[in-house]
Design a protein around this motif. Structure first.
Motif, short mmCIF file in Angstrom:
data_model
loop_
_atom_site.label_atom_id
_atom_site.label_comp_id
_atom_site.label_asym_id
_atom_site.label_seq_id
_atom_site.Cartn_x
_atom_site.Cartn_y
_atom_site.Cartn_z
N ASN A 79 0.83 -1.20 0.00
CA ASN A 79 0.00 0.00 0.00
C ASN A 79 0.88 1.26 0.00
O ASN A 79 1.64 1.48 0.94
CB ASN A 79 -0.89 -0.04 1.25
CG ASN A 79 -1.88 1.11 1.28
OD1 ASN A 79 -1.76 2.07 0.50
ND2 ASN A 79 -2.85 1.02 2.15
N PRO A 80 0.75 2.11 -1.03
CA PRO A 80 1.62 3.30 -1.11
C PRO A 80 1.36 4.29 0.03
O PRO A 80 2.20 5.14 0.32
CB PRO A 80 1.26 3.90 -2.47
CG PRO A 80 -0.08 3.36 -2.81
CD PRO A 80 -0.16 2.00 -2.17
N LYS A 81 0.19 4.16 0.68
CA LYS A 81 -0.13 5.12 1.76
C LYS A 81 0.80 4.94 2.97
O LYS A 81 1.05 5.88 3.71
CB LYS A 81 -1.58 4.93 2.22
CG LYS A 81 -2.56 5.55 1.27
CD LYS A 81 -3.87 5.87 1.96
CE LYS A 81 -4.78 6.59 0.99
NZ LYS A 81 -6.08 5.97 0.87
N THR A 82 1.28 3.71 3.15
CA THR A 82 2.04 3.40 4.37
C THR A 82 3.30 4.25 4.52
O THR A 82 3.60 4.70 5.61
CB THR A 82 2.42 1.90 4.39
OG1 THR A 82 1.38 1.17 3.76
CG2 THR A 82 2.65 1.37 5.77
N TRP A 83 4.03 4.48 3.46
CA TRP A 83 5.33 5.13 3.60
C TRP A 83 5.49 6.44 2.84
O TRP A 83 6.41 7.21 3.12
CB TRP A 83 6.44 4.16 3.13
CG TRP A 83 6.74 3.12 4.17
CD1 TRP A 83 6.23 1.86 4.25
CD2 TRP A 83 7.59 3.27 5.31
NE1 TRP A 83 6.71 1.21 5.35
CE2 TRP A 83 7.56 2.07 6.03
CE3 TRP A 83 8.39 4.32 5.80
CZ2 TRP A 83 8.28 1.86 7.19
CZ3 TRP A 83 9.12 4.12 6.97
CH2 TRP A 83 9.06 2.90 7.65
N THR A 84 4.61 6.71 1.88
CA THR A 84 4.86 7.86 0.99
C THR A 84 5.02 9.18 1.74
O THR A 84 6.01 9.89 1.55
CB THR A 84 3.77 7.97 -0.08
OG1 THR A 84 3.74 6.75 -0.82
CG2 THR A 84 4.03 9.12 -1.03
#
Ligand SMILES: Cc1cc2nc3c(=O)[nH]c(=O)nc-3n(C[C@H](O)[C@H](O)[C@H](O)COP(=O)(O)O)c2cc1C
Length: 321
Positions: A106-111
């Protein structure tokens, strides 16, 4: 005249990464260490260290060596299934890496965290839906990877020819195409479809600097059309060369194997066995359909310059149509 000098290639991707040519060498387990990444960056593309097959301390070593080998920008690919993700991200930031390509998660986790630290973040997807989610998560660019690609892939089987224009229709941020691109001619095709850069994996496996085993590189050169297949969809879909291990997986399917049995068959370290140790029978050999069009092993810098020469030639030929 050097063909490079006659090619002005400034676009959003070359500006984003501060590179000469919009050619990105995809992060690849067991293939893309510091040697390959620095060679591609020195040749004017963007080299990427594949952290997916590295323990944190090994990654630290590769980043250090890459920094010594090039003064040009390079990135690190982090598949987000990685068990020691916190440690990996900490090292990337500590070591001053400026570009991260995340995948498989999930790109939300670290972006937002990485962006706050001043990094450029790109996320790899295989569908329009996830491209839009990644854009929403605030990434700087997207890699859209078609069904043809080597390595792990999406379940939807959308080909590059369909995926790139589909994503382009709705995406605002820059788009990088991946999957099936192994020449300047296919790079031009991807750019006609709406990409501003290309991410290339398989072609760079068959390079002198790839850390993959020589026997695997040679097997990539030997591969003919139809000799790869996307399989193991129940675990994580992956495109493999059809070797003994692949055939064992198909036999297991024919015998109605459960997910547990497939997991057991895959076991641990199959990919390392095949791609790093060169066990062509029992190992997992990840490669794209484009292997059928790869006929030699050559230096990474030569791959980049051949791409640009072919790109220019194909562009001129198309202009005459
Ligand atoms: C041997 C191999 C290993 C790969 N490992 C990774 C990886 O660790 N992380 C990732 O995001 N993509 C991985 N990929 C995908 C590449 O980064 C790239 O997107 C893909 O190879 C592009 O398609 P192509 O093989 O047709 O050039 C891998 C591909 C190959 C061939």
């Amino acid at each position: 005249m050097n063909v490079h000098n006659s090619l002005e290639m400034q676009n959003r991707i070359t500006s984003l990464f501060k590179i000469e040519y919009p050619i990105i060498q995809g992060g690849m387990v067991w293939a893309s260490g510091w040697r390959l990444a620095s060679a591609v960056s020195n040749a004017g593309g963007l080299g990427i260290i594949g952290a997916g097959s590295m323990y944190p301390e090994v990654l630290r070593e590769h980043i250090l060596k890459c920094q010594e080998a090039t003064s040009k920008p390079f990135g690190v690919n982090v598949p987000m299934l990685y068990p020691e993700l916190n440690e990996i991200m900490k090292i990337i930031i500590e070591m001053g890496v400026k570009i991260v390509f995340t995948s498989a998660g999930n790109p939300k986790t670290w972006t937002s965290y990485l962006k706050e630290k001043g990094l450029t973040v790109v996320h790899v997807v295989s569908s329009l839906k996830f491209a839009l989610k990644a854009q929403e998560a605030g990434v700087d660019a997207i890699v859209a990877e078609g069904f043809e690609a080597g390595g792990h892939n999406g379940r939807d089987e959308t080909t590059t020819l369909v995926l790139i224009p589909a994503v382009k229709e709705q995406l605002k941020i820059p788009l990088i195409a991946a999957g099936g691109i192994g020449s300047g001619r296919t790079m031009l095709a991807a750019m006609v479809l709406g990409a501003e850069g290309v991410q290339v994996g398989s072609r760079f496996v068959a390079s002198n600097e790839a850390s993959s085993h020589q026997l695997f590189k040679q097997e990539v050169v030997n591969a003919k059309e139809g000799e790869t297949q996307l399989t193991l969809k129940e675990l994580a879909p992956v495109r493999l060369l059809k070797n003994k291990f692949y055939n064992d997986v198909q036999t297991a399917y024919a015998n109605g194997a459960s997910v547990e049995q497939l997991k057991e068959l895959l076991g641990r370290a199959r990919a390392k066995k095949g791609m790093f140790h060169g066990d062509l029978e029992e190992g997992e050999l990840e490669i794209g359909q484009v292997a059928a069009l790869i006929h030699d092993i050559k230096p990474a810098a030569q791959i980049v310059s051949d791409f640009m020469a072919e790109f220019k030639e194909a562009k001129l030929a198309v202009a005459k149509l």
